[in-house]
Design a protein around this motif. Structure first.
Motif, PDB file in Angstrom:
ATOM      1  N   ALA A 229      36.346  69.487   7.143  1.00 24.63           N
ATOM      2  CA  ALA A 229      36.626  67.943   7.027  1.00 24.63           C
ATOM      3  C   ALA A 229      36.671  67.583   5.545  1.00 24.63           C
ATOM      4  O   ALA A 229      37.382  66.555   5.055  1.00 24.63           O
ATOM      5  CB  ALA A 229      35.910  67.216   7.745  1.00 24.63           C
ATOM      6  N   SER A 230      35.797  68.017   4.677  1.00 27.70           N
ATOM      7  CA  SER A 230      35.356  67.740   3.367  1.00 27.70           C
ATOM      8  C   SER A 230      36.723  67.934   2.484  1.00 27.70           C
ATOM      9  O   SER A 230      36.816  67.483   1.371  1.00 27.70           O
ATOM     10  CB  SER A 230      34.201  68.478   2.704  1.00 27.70           C
ATOM     11  N   THR A 231      37.685  68.779   2.878  1.00 29.03           N
ATOM     12  CA  THR A 231      38.670  69.327   2.110  1.00 29.03           C
ATOM     13  C   THR A 231      40.027  68.427   2.579  1.00 29.03           C
ATOM     14  O   THR A 231      41.176  68.620   1.725  1.00 29.03           O
ATOM     15  CB  THR A 231      39.167  70.813   2.236  1.00 29.03           C
TER      16      THR A 231
ATOM     17  N   SER B 152      32.460  71.741   7.771  1.00 27.43           N
ATOM     18  CA  SER B 152      32.310  73.344   7.785  1.00 27.43           C
ATOM     19  C   SER B 152      31.703  73.697   6.348  1.00 27.43           C
ATOM     20  O   SER B 152      30.943  74.717   6.486  1.00 27.43           O
ATOM     21  CB  SER B 152      33.764  73.784   7.886  1.00 27.43           C
ATOM     22  N   ASN B 153      31.947  73.256   5.349  1.00 26.15           N
ATOM     23  CA  ASN B 153      31.411  73.806   4.112  1.00 26.15           C
ATOM     24  C   ASN B 153      29.950  72.970   3.855  1.00 26.15           C
ATOM     25  O   ASN B 153      29.486  73.305   2.858  1.00 26.15           O
ATOM     26  CB  ASN B 153      32.361  73.473   3.039  1.00 26.15           C
ATOM     27  N   GLY B 154      29.841  71.797   4.659  1.00 21.50           N
ATOM     28  CA  GLY B 154      28.318  71.317   4.208  1.00 21.50           C
ATOM     29  C   GLY B 154      28.356  70.442   3.119  1.00 21.50           C
ATOM     30  O   GLY B 154      27.384  70.401   2.237  1.00 21.50           O
TER      31      GLY B 154
ATOM     32  N   LEU C 138      30.054  72.797  -4.008  1.00 17.89           N
ATOM     33  CA  LEU C 138      31.321  73.138  -4.771  1.00 17.89           C
ATOM     34  C   LEU C 138      32.486  73.289  -3.717  1.00 17.89           C
ATOM     35  O   LEU C 138      33.426  73.588  -4.061  1.00 17.89           O
ATOM     36  CB  LEU C 138      31.401  74.677  -5.426  1.00 17.89           C
ATOM     37  N   ASP C 139      31.879  72.770  -2.415  1.00 19.76           N
ATOM     38  CA  ASP C 139      32.994  72.914  -1.251  1.00 19.76           C
ATOM     39  C   ASP C 139      33.633  74.127  -0.945  1.00 19.76           C
ATOM     40  O   ASP C 139      34.695  74.238  -0.982  1.00 19.76           O
ATOM     41  CB  ASP C 139      33.996  71.917  -1.498  1.00 19.76           C
ATOM     42  N   VAL C 140      32.653  75.113  -1.008  1.00 15.58           N
ATOM     43  CA  VAL C 140      33.170  76.614  -1.005  1.00 15.58           C
ATOM     44  C   VAL C 140      33.069  76.967   0.732  1.00 15.58           C
ATOM     45  O   VAL C 140      31.825  76.713   1.267  1.00 15.58           O
ATOM     46  CB  VAL C 140      32.225  77.666  -1.694  1.00 15.58           C
ATOM     47  N   SER C 141      34.007  77.388   1.240  1.00 15.08           N
ATOM     48  CA  SER C 141      34.000  77.673   2.638  1.00 15.08           C
ATOM     49  C   SER C 141      33.376  79.066   2.883  1.00 15.08           C
ATOM     50  O   SER C 141      33.164  79.905   1.968  1.00 15.08           O
ATOM     51  CB  SER C 141      35.540  77.785   3.254  1.00 15.08           C
TER      52      SER C 141
ATOM     53  N   GLY D 158      42.364  82.815   5.207  1.00 15.43           N
ATOM     54  CA  GLY D 158      41.520  83.427   6.073  1.00 15.43           C
ATOM     55  C   GLY D 158      41.556  82.493   7.511  1.00 15.43           C
ATOM     56  O   GLY D 158      42.059  81.623   7.496  1.00 15.43           O
ATOM     57  N   THR D 159      40.440  83.078   8.373  1.00 13.47           N
ATOM     58  CA  THR D 159      40.404  82.379   9.676  1.00 13.47           C
ATOM     59  C   THR D 159      39.583  81.231   9.583  1.00 13.47           C
ATOM     60  O   THR D 159      38.288  81.238   8.959  1.00 13.47           O
ATOM     61  CB  THR D 159      39.864  83.209  10.555  1.00 13.47           C
ATOM     62  N   ALA D 160      39.674  80.088   9.998  1.00 15.05           N
ATOM     63  CA  ALA D 160      39.043  78.905   9.882  1.00 15.05           C
ATOM     64  C   ALA D 160      37.835  79.047  11.005  1.00 15.05           C
ATOM     65  O   ALA D 160      37.589  79.547  12.044  1.00 15.05           O
ATOM     66  CB  ALA D 160      39.715  77.566  10.597  1.00 15.05           C
ATOM     67  N   ILE D 161      36.714  78.473  10.435  1.00 18.59           N
ATOM     68  CA  ILE D 161      35.386  78.694  11.092  1.00 18.59           C
ATOM     69  C   ILE D 161      34.798  77.164  11.118  1.00 18.59           C
ATOM     70  O   ILE D 161      34.740  76.511  10.119  1.00 18.59           O
ATOM     71  CB  ILE D 161      34.526  79.696  10.376  1.00 18.59           C
ATOM     72  N   GLY D 162      34.258  76.847  12.255  1.00 20.48           N
ATOM     73  CA  GLY D 162      33.801  75.651  12.297  1.00 20.48           C
ATOM     74  C   GLY D 162      32.439  75.197  11.697  1.00 20.48           C
ATOM     75  O   GLY D 162      31.883  76.111  11.382  1.00 20.48           O
TER      76      GLY D 162
END
Length: 328
Positions: free
Chosen positions: A147-149, A175-177, A289-292, A324-328
């Motif tokens: 959601a942050s992106t 997801s990225n906190g 840094l909003d890194v997944s 890549g594959t999305a992760i919650g």
């Protein structure tokens, strides 16, 4: 806390609470919960009066005794349902990993909710699973990841689409906190306005130490469902602590929850310690840094070469792209 009524999720006084210790905590221990450990977690969550417990990913059957939460085969679900009492089991589905046919029969073995990941706001891929869950009498849920992106407007559009195709709850997952409370409130407020009859939920991560503050902001903005885990166990910087939000809801929303089972729980202690040791500064920096999770390996490689200070400065780390594959 009452179970979700049949007509639609409606929580006039108390938000719906869902435990994600087993599923999200699986990113800490490689999903190697044993069945006795998973049963202990479910028993604890049920004793605390939490309405739902998410017990893993629904995938094709695989051989071997380990990682039962990574595939949620029938014998595993039946073993957990036997100790769940009034607490409903939830499973997570990632489109592309399993057919919607896998949802058939889940209601007969104790499952009450199917949560479908919608990475990159890909609600269309979630539709067959939402429809299959509804046909089985299960609560169909969509989780919008990262959601942050995404802007509030884009999230609102995806929420509206998910509600139109039958999702009864639509979660915004940080997801990225990486979200701050004001950003959380803005996104949730827009989602609530777009949700029609669906309920908006929030799935926080704690990379910046803001999972609780973000959750309070989300509730204030109209979210009526929240994810949490025992001790905050989860990927990256962990999740919202279940015992903390339960205490908050008891004090401030009159929730019928019990703290003692959560405070006395010991089975998850080794996984909690592993999360603390493994996360460290890296989780904080990926949140900043909003890194997944999908990007974290490249991030660690850059940090090893350039150091955290270089990455923290403006434009030192490339803007995230959700490969890549999305992760919650």
């Amino acid at each position: 806390m009452n179970a979700v009524p049949d007509d639609r999720p409606a929580f006039p006084g108390t938000p719906l609470l869902l435990d994600v210790t087993i599923r999200d905590g699986g990113y800490v221990n490689g999903h190697e919960w044993t069945v006795p450990q998973a049963r202990s977690v479910v028993r604890t969550v049920a004793a605390a009066g939490v309405p739902f417990v998410e017990v893993g990913y629904l995938r094709e059957a695989a051989s071997g005794p380990l990682t039962p939460s990574a595939r949620c085969e029938p014998d595993y679900l039946e073993a957990l349902a036997a100790v769940a009492g009034a607490t409903g089991l939830a499973v997570m589905v990632r489109p592309g990993e399993v057919s919607p046919r896998a949802v058939k029969g889940l209601a007969d073995i104790g499952v009450r909710m199917v949560r479908v990941l919608a990475g990159r706001l890909g609600v269309d891929a979630a539709v067959p699973f939402v429809e299959a869950a509804a046909e089985e009498g299960l609560l169909p849920v969509v989780n919008l990841t990262h959601a942050s992106t995404h802007s509030a407007a884009r999230l609102a559009g995806a929420v509206a689409r998910a509600a139109r195709v039958g999702a009864r709850i639509v979660y915004l997952a940080d997801s990225n906190g990486s979200l701050y409370p004001h950003e959380t409130a803005e996104r949730v407020r827009a989602a609530v306005e777009a949700a029609a009859d669906a309920t908006v939920g929030f799935h926080p991560h704690d990379n910046l130490g803001l999972a609780f503050a973000n959750t309070v902001a989300a509730l204030g903005a109209g979210a009526r469902a929240v994810d949490a885990s025992i001790g905050g166990i989860g990927k990256g910087g962990g999740n919202l602590r279940l015992e903390l939000i339960a205490a908050h809801l008891v004090r401030h929303a009159g929730a019928d929850l019990r703290l003692d089972p959560l405070m006395d729980e010991q089975v998850t202690a080794p996984v909690r310690m592993k999360m603390i040791l493994d996360a460290g500064a890296g989780a904080m920096m990926t949140g900043m840094l909003d890194v997944s999770l999908e990007q974290s390996r490249g991030f660690r490689e850059q940090a090893a070469v350039r150091g955290y200070d270089a990455l923290l400065r403006a434009d030192a780390y490339p803007a995230p792209s959700l490969g890549g594959t999305a992760i919650g």
